[in-house]
Design a protein around this motif. Structure first.
Motif, PDB file in Angstrom:
ATOM      1  N   GLY A 101      65.011  22.124  35.046  1.00 31.87           N
ATOM      2  CA  GLY A 101      63.972  21.682  34.134  1.00 31.87           C
ATOM      3  C   GLY A 101      62.824  22.663  34.103  1.00 31.87           C
ATOM      4  N   PRO A 102      61.763  22.323  33.398  1.00 30.83           N
ATOM      5  CA  PRO A 102      60.619  23.223  33.294  1.00 30.83           C
ATOM      6  C   PRO A 102      59.798  23.245  34.574  1.00 30.83           C
ATOM      7  N   GLY A 103      59.000  24.288  34.715  1.00 28.09           N
ATOM      8  CA  GLY A 103      58.087  24.367  35.840  1.00 28.09           C
ATOM      9  C   GLY A 103      58.765  24.710  37.148  1.00 28.09           C
ATOM     10  N   ASN A 104      57.967  24.752  38.203  1.00 25.93           N
ATOM     11  CA  ASN A 104      58.482  25.134  39.512  1.00 25.93           C
ATOM     12  C   ASN A 104      59.478  24.124  40.064  1.00 25.93           C
ATOM     13  N   PHE A 105      59.222  22.837  39.833  1.00 24.52           N
ATOM     14  CA  PHE A 105      60.118  21.809  40.359  1.00 24.52           C
ATOM     15  C   PHE A 105      61.537  22.013  39.846  1.00 24.52           C
ATOM     16  N   GLY A 106      61.672  22.357  38.574  1.00 25.97           N
ATOM     17  CA  GLY A 106      62.994  22.488  37.966  1.00 25.97           C
ATOM     18  C   GLY A 106      63.650  23.835  38.133  1.00 25.97           C
ATOM     19  N   MET A 107      63.024  24.737  38.910  1.00 23.91           N
ATOM     20  CA  MET A 107      63.597  26.062  39.142  1.00 23.91           C
ATOM     21  C   MET A 107      64.626  25.962  40.279  1.00 23.91           C
ATOM     22  N   LEU A 108      65.835  25.566  39.924  1.00 28.95           N
ATOM     23  CA  LEU A 108      66.858  25.312  40.938  1.00 28.95           C
ATOM     24  C   LEU A 108      67.240  26.602  41.669  1.00 28.95           C
ATOM     25  N   PRO A 109      67.629  26.466  42.959  1.00 30.26           N
ATOM     26  CA  PRO A 109      67.716  25.215  43.712  1.00 30.26           C
ATOM     27  C   PRO A 109      66.353  24.720  44.195  1.00 30.26           C
ATOM     28  N   ASN A 110      66.176  23.388  44.057  1.00 24.91           N
ATOM     29  CA  ASN A 110      65.025  22.761  44.697  1.00 24.91           C
ATOM     30  C   ASN A 110      65.523  21.959  45.902  1.00 24.91           C
ATOM     31  N   GLY A 111      64.657  21.195  46.532  1.00 23.93           N
ATOM     32  CA  GLY A 111      65.100  20.544  47.755  1.00 23.93           C
ATOM     33  C   GLY A 111      64.154  19.452  48.198  1.00 23.93           C
ATOM     34  N   LEU A 112      64.336  19.011  49.430  1.00 23.00           N
ATOM     35  CA  LEU A 112      63.506  17.925  49.953  1.00 23.00           C
ATOM     36  C   LEU A 112      63.332  18.049  51.458  1.00 23.00           C
ATOM     37  N   LEU A 113      62.224  17.508  51.917  1.00 26.96           N
ATOM     38  CA  LEU A 113      61.972  17.365  53.343  1.00 26.96           C
ATOM     39  C   LEU A 113      62.448  15.983  53.748  1.00 26.96           C
ATOM     40  N   CYS A 114      63.320  15.924  54.743  1.00 24.35           N
ATOM     41  CA  CYS A 114      63.886  14.659  55.240  1.00 24.35           C
ATOM     42  C   CYS A 114      63.518  14.479  56.703  1.00 24.35           C
ATOM     43  N   ILE A 115      62.867  13.358  57.019  1.00 29.44           N
ATOM     44  CA  ILE A 115      62.529  13.016  58.396  1.00 29.44           C
ATOM     45  C   ILE A 115      63.535  11.987  58.887  1.00 29.44           C
ATOM     46  N   GLU A 116      64.217  12.315  59.972  1.00 31.56           N
ATOM     47  CA  GLU A 116      65.220  11.428  60.566  1.00 31.56           C
ATOM     48  C   GLU A 116      64.825  11.150  62.011  1.00 31.56           C
ATOM     49  N   GLY A 117      63.878  10.241  62.208  1.00 39.82           N
ATOM     50  CA  GLY A 117      63.438   9.919  63.555  1.00 39.82           C
ATOM     51  C   GLY A 117      62.757  11.104  64.206  1.00 39.82           C
ATOM     52  N   ALA A 118      63.340  11.613  65.295  1.00 42.81           N
ATOM     53  CA  ALA A 118      62.770  12.733  66.034  1.00 42.81           C
ATOM     54  C   ALA A 118      63.335  14.069  65.575  1.00 42.81           C
ATOM     55  N   ARG A 119      63.920  14.112  64.396  1.00 35.62           N
ATOM     56  CA  ARG A 119      64.412  15.359  63.821  1.00 35.62           C
ATOM     57  C   ARG A 119      63.985  15.424  62.360  1.00 35.62           C
ATOM     58  N   ALA A 120      63.924  16.646  61.838  1.00 35.89           N
ATOM     59  CA  ALA A 120      63.587  16.831  60.434  1.00 35.89           C
ATOM     60  C   ALA A 120      64.356  18.023  59.904  1.00 35.89           C
ATOM     61  N   ARG A 121      64.582  18.032  58.604  1.00 36.29           N
ATOM     62  CA  ARG A 121      65.218  19.189  57.987  1.00 36.29           C
ATOM     63  C   ARG A 121      64.854  19.274  56.520  1.00 36.29           C
ATOM     64  N   VAL A 122      64.951  20.483  56.002  1.00 31.33           N
ATOM     65  CA  VAL A 122      64.813  20.725  54.578  1.00 31.33           C
ATOM     66  C   VAL A 122      66.220  20.879  54.015  1.00 31.33           C
ATOM     67  N   ILE A 123      66.506  20.129  52.949  1.00 31.57           N
ATOM     68  CA  ILE A 123      67.863  20.066  52.405  1.00 31.57           C
ATOM     69  C   ILE A 123      67.829  20.402  50.919  1.00 31.57           C
ATOM     70  N   GLU A 124      68.722  21.252  50.471  1.00 30.10           N
ATOM     71  CA  GLU A 124      68.861  21.537  49.042  1.00 30.10           C
ATOM     72  C   GLU A 124      69.282  20.253  48.333  1.00 30.10           C
ATOM     73  N   SER A 125      68.740  19.988  47.151  1.00 24.72           N
ATOM     74  CA  SER A 125      68.882  18.678  46.501  1.00 24.72           C
ATOM     75  C   SER A 125      70.332  18.294  46.213  1.00 24.72           C
ATOM     76  N   ARG A 126      71.141  19.231  45.759  1.00 20.09           N
ATOM     77  CA  ARG A 126      72.529  18.890  45.437  1.00 20.09           C
ATOM     78  C   ARG A 126      73.363  18.673  46.699  1.00 20.09           C
ATOM     79  N   ALA A 127      73.007  19.350  47.774  1.00 21.27           N
ATOM     80  CA  ALA A 127      73.664  19.080  49.057  1.00 21.27           C
ATOM     81  C   ALA A 127      73.315  17.676  49.532  1.00 21.27           C
ATOM     82  N   TYR A 128      72.060  17.265  49.331  1.00 27.71           N
ATOM     83  CA  TYR A 128      71.659  15.898  49.681  1.00 27.71           C
ATOM     84  C   TYR A 128      72.437  14.887  48.841  1.00 27.71           C
ATOM     85  N   ALA A 129      72.563  15.144  47.553  1.00 35.95           N
ATOM     86  CA  ALA A 129      73.270  14.208  46.678  1.00 35.95           C
ATOM     87  C   ALA A 129      74.729  14.043  47.090  1.00 35.95           C
TER      88      ALA A 129
END
Length: 237
Positions: A101-129
């Motif tokens: 999509g337009p703008g920085n958000f839509g400049m794939l690949p984008n991703g997300l910060l995921c907090i899992e208790g005492a661990r965290a990771r940054v995951i590419e959005s399609r890998a998360y899906a």
């Protein structure tokens, strides 16, 4: 003997590292704030008890308690609703977005910060899906800065497009999370290489560049300006 006992009691507090520090990289100054998930917890905040957006660090602390540090945590619409996936305390209030999509958000690949208790990771959005983990907190933004050790393919060294920018990356073991904000305008490429080459991060995510803000009481700093959407806060466990 009494003096020795007092010294041993005070030692951990005297020698404990501050969570935020400044660093130089490619001629620019950055603030790096690190959460050690063996000692800290990471929470996301969007609205107060009345359901209204928090907008500010002061309102975030009034609702959730004092933070060691905090930052804006992803892009949002005019009503402050998150643009992409948003999970707070296990409750998902906005869906994952995987299309370009337009703008920085839509400049794939984008991703997300995921907090899992005492661990965290940054995951590419399609890998998360393809295989969604159980995130207690998650915020989506874009673009990815570093993807499995590689820079985003559209980043250009010495690009003239600069801004005050902030991002987040987790160490490969998921035990430490680095939140970084530039002190002045920088290109995407420089921020990304700081995560990869200075911090040893293999996956890092851009958070924003128009409303990048830091709340760091230890530095006597709490940025003001445009109202925020999602806010990420780090507190002692």
């Amino acid at each position: 003997m009494i003096r020795l006992v007092i010294f041993l009691i005070l030692l951990p507090f005297v020698t404990a590292a501050e969570p935020c520090e400044t660093a130089e990289h490619k001629g620019s100054t950055y603030v790096i704030c690190t959460a050690d998930l063996s000692r800290h917890r990471i929470d996301l905040h969007l609205t107060g008890p009345d359901g209204s957006p928090l907008y500010t660090f002061a309102a975030m602390e009034a609702a959730g308690g004092a933070a060691l540090f905090a930052m804006n945590a992803g892009m949002y619409h005019r009503d402050r609703a998150p643009v992409g996936l948003y999970i707070e305390d296990g409750h998902q209030s906005a869906p994952l977005v995987t299309r370009a999509g337009p703008g920085n958000f839509g400049m794939l690949p984008n991703g997300l910060l995921c907090i899992e208790g005492a661990r965290a990771r940054v995951i590419e959005s399609r890998a998360y899906a393809a295989d969604p983990p159980d995130c207690t907190h998650a915020t989506q933004s874009g673009p990815m800065l570093v993807i499995d050790g590689d820079l985003h393919p559209r980043f250009i060294p010495d690009s003239p497009y600069t801004a005050v920018r902030n991002g987040v990356g987790a160490t490969p073991d998921g035990e430490r999370v680095h939140f970084v904000i530039s002190e002045g305008p920088v290109p995407f490429h420089d921020l990304a290489t700081l995560f990869r080459d200075r911090l040893g991060v293999r996956d890092a995510l851009y958070l924003d560049g128009r409303v990048s803000k830091l709340h760091a009481p230890v530095m006597g700093r709490s940025d003001r300006g445009l109202p925020m959407g999602p806010i990420v806060a780090v507190r002692p466990r």
